[in-house]
Design a protein around this motif. Sequence first.
Motif, PDB file in Angstrom:
ATOM      1  N   GLU A   1      65.270  11.085  73.040  1.00 34.97           N
ATOM      2  CA  GLU A   1      65.341   9.965  72.120  1.00 34.97           C
ATOM      3  C   GLU A   1      66.444  10.141  71.076  1.00 34.97           C
ATOM      4  OE1 GLU A   1      60.643   8.594  72.243  1.00 34.97           O
ATOM      5  OE2 GLU A   1      61.480   9.524  70.447  1.00 34.97           O
ATOM      6  N   THR A   2      67.106   9.030  70.756  1.00 38.93           N
ATOM      7  CA  THR A   2      68.158   9.030  69.747  1.00 38.93           C
ATOM      8  C   THR A   2      67.558   8.797  68.363  1.00 38.93           C
ATOM      9  OG1 THR A   2      68.507   6.647  69.932  1.00 38.93           O
ATOM     10  CG2 THR A   2      69.756   8.066  71.442  1.00 38.93           C
ATOM     11  N   GLU A   3      68.375   8.965  67.338  1.00 38.28           N
ATOM     12  CA  GLU A   3      67.896   8.698  65.988  1.00 38.28           C
ATOM     13  C   GLU A   3      67.555   7.219  65.817  1.00 38.28           C
ATOM     14  OE1 GLU A   3      69.187   9.170  61.296  1.00 38.28           O
ATOM     15  OE2 GLU A   3      70.013  10.492  62.813  1.00 38.28           O
ATOM     16  N   GLN A   4      68.318   6.326  66.462  1.00 33.63           N
ATOM     17  CA  GLN A   4      68.018   4.895  66.373  1.00 33.63           C
ATOM     18  C   GLN A   4      66.642   4.602  66.962  1.00 33.63           C
ATOM     19  OE1 GLN A   4      70.926   6.162  67.484  1.00 33.63           O
ATOM     20  NE2 GLN A   4      72.149   5.614  65.677  1.00 33.63           N
ATOM     21  N   HIS A   5      66.302   5.300  68.043  1.00 37.67           N
ATOM     22  CA  HIS A   5      64.989   5.131  68.669  1.00 37.67           C
ATOM     23  C   HIS A   5      63.891   5.609  67.728  1.00 37.67           C
ATOM     24  CE1 HIS A   5      62.653   5.144  72.661  1.00 37.67           C
ATOM     25  NE2 HIS A   5      61.763   5.279  71.685  1.00 37.67           N
ATOM     26  N   ARG A   6      64.108   6.758  67.115  1.00 39.45           N
ATOM     27  CA  ARG A   6      63.106   7.293  66.204  1.00 39.45           C
ATOM     28  C   ARG A   6      62.913   6.380  64.994  1.00 39.45           C
ATOM     29  NH1 ARG A   6      65.995  12.071  67.368  1.00 39.45           N
ATOM     30  NH2 ARG A   6      66.932  12.126  65.281  1.00 39.45           N
ATOM     31  N   ARG A   7      64.002   5.814  64.484  1.00 39.45           N
ATOM     32  CA  ARG A   7      63.876   4.913  63.331  1.00 39.45           C
ATOM     33  C   ARG A   7      63.113   3.650  63.713  1.00 39.45           C
ATOM     34  NH1 ARG A   7      66.518   6.115  58.761  1.00 39.45           N
ATOM     35  NH2 ARG A   7      68.116   7.755  58.824  1.00 39.45           N
ATOM     36  N   LEU A   8      63.334   3.130  64.918  1.00 40.05           N
ATOM     37  CA  LEU A   8      62.614   1.940  65.345  1.00 40.05           C
ATOM     38  C   LEU A   8      61.124   2.246  65.488  1.00 40.05           C
ATOM     39  CD1 LEU A   8      62.496  -0.975  66.213  1.00 40.05           C
ATOM     40  CD2 LEU A   8      63.243  -0.297  68.516  1.00 40.05           C
ATOM     41  N   LYS A   9      60.783   3.407  66.029  1.00 40.54           N
ATOM     42  CA  LYS A   9      59.372   3.792  66.127  1.00 40.54           C
ATOM     43  C   LYS A   9      58.741   3.888  64.742  1.00 40.54           C
ATOM     44  CE  LYS A   9      59.523   7.565  68.639  1.00 40.54           C
ATOM     45  NZ  LYS A   9      59.045   8.701  69.476  1.00 40.54           N
ATOM     46  N   ARG A  10      59.470   4.490  63.821  1.00 37.16           N
ATOM     47  CA  ARG A  10      58.962   4.616  62.446  1.00 37.16           C
ATOM     48  C   ARG A  10      58.730   3.226  61.833  1.00 37.16           C
ATOM     49  NH1 ARG A  10      59.377   8.704  58.465  1.00 37.16           N
ATOM     50  NH2 ARG A  10      60.499  10.000  59.975  1.00 37.16           N
ATOM     51  N   ASP A  11      59.679   2.302  62.044  1.00 35.20           N
ATOM     52  CA  ASP A  11      59.547   0.952  61.504  1.00 35.20           C
ATOM     53  C   ASP A  11      58.344   0.228  62.120  1.00 35.20           C
ATOM     54  OD1 ASP A  11      61.789   1.425  60.009  1.00 35.20           O
ATOM     55  OD2 ASP A  11      63.143   0.243  61.275  1.00 35.20           O
ATOM     56  N   LEU A  12      58.154   0.387  63.431  1.00 36.38           N
ATOM     57  CA  LEU A  12      57.040  -0.279  64.102  1.00 36.38           C
ATOM     58  C   LEU A  12      55.700   0.247  63.589  1.00 36.38           C
ATOM     59  CD1 LEU A  12      58.452  -0.416  67.733  1.00 36.38           C
ATOM     60  CD2 LEU A  12      57.875  -2.389  66.296  1.00 36.38           C
ATOM     61  N   ALA A  13      55.619   1.552  63.387  1.00 34.79           N
ATOM     62  CA  ALA A  13      54.379   2.125  62.860  1.00 34.79           C
ATOM     63  C   ALA A  13      54.076   1.567  61.477  1.00 34.79           C
ATOM     64  CB  ALA A  13      54.490   3.648  62.812  1.00 34.79           C
ATOM     65  N   GLU A  14      55.103   1.451  60.640  1.00 35.39           N
ATOM     66  CA  GLU A  14      54.893   0.909  59.294  1.00 35.39           C
ATOM     67  C   GLU A  14      54.473  -0.552  59.362  1.00 35.39           C
ATOM     68  OE1 GLU A  14      57.243   0.243  55.048  1.00 35.39           O
ATOM     69  OE2 GLU A  14      58.001   1.723  56.493  1.00 35.39           O
ATOM     70  N   CYS A  15      55.077  -1.317  60.276  1.00 35.12           N
ATOM     71  CA  CYS A  15      54.697  -2.724  60.428  1.00 35.12           C
ATOM     72  C   CYS A  15      53.219  -2.846  60.782  1.00 35.12           C
ATOM     73  CB  CYS A  15      55.537  -3.376  61.526  1.00 35.12           C
ATOM     74  SG  CYS A  15      57.268  -3.674  61.090  1.00 35.12           S
ATOM     75  N   CYS A  16      52.753  -2.015  61.709  1.00 34.36           N
ATOM     76  CA  CYS A  16      51.346  -2.070  62.120  1.00 34.36           C
ATOM     77  C   CYS A  16      50.427  -1.720  60.956  1.00 34.36           C
ATOM     78  CB  CYS A  16      51.102  -1.115  63.285  1.00 34.36           C
ATOM     79  SG  CYS A  16      51.948  -1.548  64.822  1.00 34.36           S
ATOM     80  N   ARG A  17      50.795  -0.715  60.186  1.00 30.79           N
ATOM     81  CA  ARG A  17      49.944  -0.265  59.077  1.00 30.79           C
ATOM     82  C   ARG A  17      49.912  -1.255  57.924  1.00 30.79           C
ATOM     83  NH1 ARG A  17      52.726   5.588  59.870  1.00 30.79           N
ATOM     84  NH2 ARG A  17      51.399   6.298  61.620  1.00 30.79           N
ATOM     85  N   ARG A  18      50.867  -2.176  57.891  1.00 24.98           N
ATOM     86  CA  ARG A  18      50.860  -3.203  56.847  1.00 24.98           C
ATOM     87  C   ARG A  18      49.884  -4.333  57.157  1.00 24.98           C
ATOM     88  NH1 ARG A  18      57.088  -4.362  54.786  1.00 24.98           N
ATOM     89  NH2 ARG A  18      57.607  -2.220  54.159  1.00 24.98           N
ATOM     90  N   VAL A  19      49.394  -4.398  58.391  1.00 25.80           N
ATOM     91  CA  VAL A  19      48.444  -5.449  58.768  1.00 25.80           C
ATOM     92  C   VAL A  19      47.043  -4.983  58.396  1.00 25.80           C
ATOM     93  CG1 VAL A  19      47.576  -6.901  60.637  1.00 25.80           C
ATOM     94  CG2 VAL A  19      49.951  -6.104  60.677  1.00 25.80           C
ATOM     95  N   PRO A  20      46.321  -5.721  57.561  1.00 25.42           N
ATOM     96  CA  PRO A  20      44.987  -5.291  57.138  1.00 25.42           C
ATOM     97  C   PRO A  20      44.069  -5.001  58.322  1.00 25.42           C
ATOM     98  CG  PRO A  20      45.728  -7.147  55.815  1.00 25.42           C
ATOM     99  CD  PRO A  20      46.729  -6.985  56.918  1.00 25.42           C
ATOM    100  N   GLY A  21      43.418  -3.863  58.268  1.00 28.64           N
ATOM    101  CA  GLY A  21      42.462  -3.505  59.311  1.00 28.64           C
ATOM    102  C   GLY A  21      43.051  -2.766  60.489  1.00 28.64           C
ATOM    103  N   TRP A  22      44.356  -2.497  60.460  1.00 29.12           N
ATOM    104  CA  TRP A  22      45.006  -1.825  61.588  1.00 29.12           C
ATOM    105  C   TRP A  22      45.583  -0.482  61.156  1.00 29.12           C
ATOM    106  CZ3 TRP A  22      45.312  -3.455  66.702  1.00 29.12           C
ATOM    107  CH2 TRP A  22      44.817  -4.745  66.948  1.00 29.12           C
ATOM    108  N   SER A  23      45.476   0.509  62.042  1.00 28.62           N
ATOM    109  CA  SER A  23      46.119   1.803  61.863  1.00 28.62           C
ATOM    110  C   SER A  23      47.119   1.988  62.993  1.00 28.62           C
ATOM    111  CB  SER A  23      45.084   2.941  61.887  1.00 28.62           C
ATOM    112  OG  SER A  23      44.433   2.988  63.155  1.00 28.62           O
ATOM    113  N   ALA A  24      47.960   3.021  62.906  1.00 29.82           N
ATOM    114  CA  ALA A  24      48.963   3.253  63.944  1.00 29.82           C
ATOM    115  C   ALA A  24      49.181   4.743  64.135  1.00 29.82           C
ATOM    116  CB  ALA A  24      50.274   2.565  63.586  1.00 29.82           C
ATOM    117  N   GLU A  25      49.313   5.144  65.390  1.00 32.60           N
ATOM    118  CA  GLU A  25      49.609   6.523  65.749  1.00 32.60           C
ATOM    119  C   GLU A  25      50.841   6.548  66.645  1.00 32.60           C
ATOM    120  OE1 GLU A  25      45.592   8.879  66.367  1.00 32.60           O
ATOM    121  OE2 GLU A  25      45.524   6.930  67.379  1.00 32.60           O
ATOM    122  N   LEU A  26      51.649   7.589  66.504  1.00 27.55           N
ATOM    123  CA  LEU A  26      52.867   7.705  67.296  1.00 27.55           C
ATOM    124  C   LEU A  26      52.648   8.566  68.533  1.00 27.55           C
ATOM    125  CD1 LEU A  26      54.091   6.716  64.537  1.00 27.55           C
ATOM    126  CD2 LEU A  26      56.126   8.001  65.175  1.00 27.55           C
TER     127      LEU A  26
END
Length: 256
Positions: free
Chosen positions: A75-100
């Motif tokens: 995985e590239t750094e761009q890939h890792r940053r996108l995964k990090r962003d997606l996890a944060e997006c999920c955690r911003r939704v009330p009632g949802w958690s996220a695991e990588l």
Amino acid sequence: MPLSAIHAEHGSLDLTLDGLGCEGRITWEQIHRARPRAPLTCPECEWGLCPEYSQTGLRYFAHDPDAPECSLREETEQHRRLKRDLAECCRRVPGWSAELEQAGPERAWRADVRATHTATGRRYAFEAQLSTIGIDGPRGLTEGTARMAEAGVPAAWVTTGSRAWLGAVPTIQAEAQTGPTRPVRAGHWTYLISSWTPAAESRTPARLTDFVRAVLTGELVAHRVTCPARDDWSTRPGWSWVWATPKDIAEAAAYV
């Protein structure tokens, strides 16, 4: 290069969570350049990992030399940053958690980001895909999506730029810039005048956070259209997957 690791004593570590996701039992400072080194292994290939910083300051785990073939290693750094962003997006939704980087039964699949509803247990996978990949075949998008669906984990594939496989599976297309508020370029479609077409800009969630929220809350649903879609991003004539509101899907079914 993964953002998660297995610690021999403290279990799973997640670099996108405060306290590494282990309730403060260990910190980054205690494992980065520690002597003796921390007992860390890759969640996929079980090879040794070493905590590192990228040139831009992003924390990650690097495989030790001579590691076996491992999808997380490439995985590239761009890939890792996108995964990090997606996890944060999920955690911003009330009632949802996220695991990588969570694996399914018998490691038949691995989700870049697996979102879980804390009350119902409902799960959703968001797959960051920035490189070339086949549509069909044992390691293709279609089979990977089907394996996750069979396990009760529907998947949304997330990419940036133009890809040959856009529309072959449920896809979100975002801008290449980093951050959970990066603009969404494509993914939401609407049913107008007896045909599926990209939604007008005013109806398309403008940010990745909005899109992920709409998917997790059911405001947008993955739908396979049965007639040609009017857009050049669908490279497989006669059908494509789109994200649509339940209302649009019902209207399309009523028209047919």
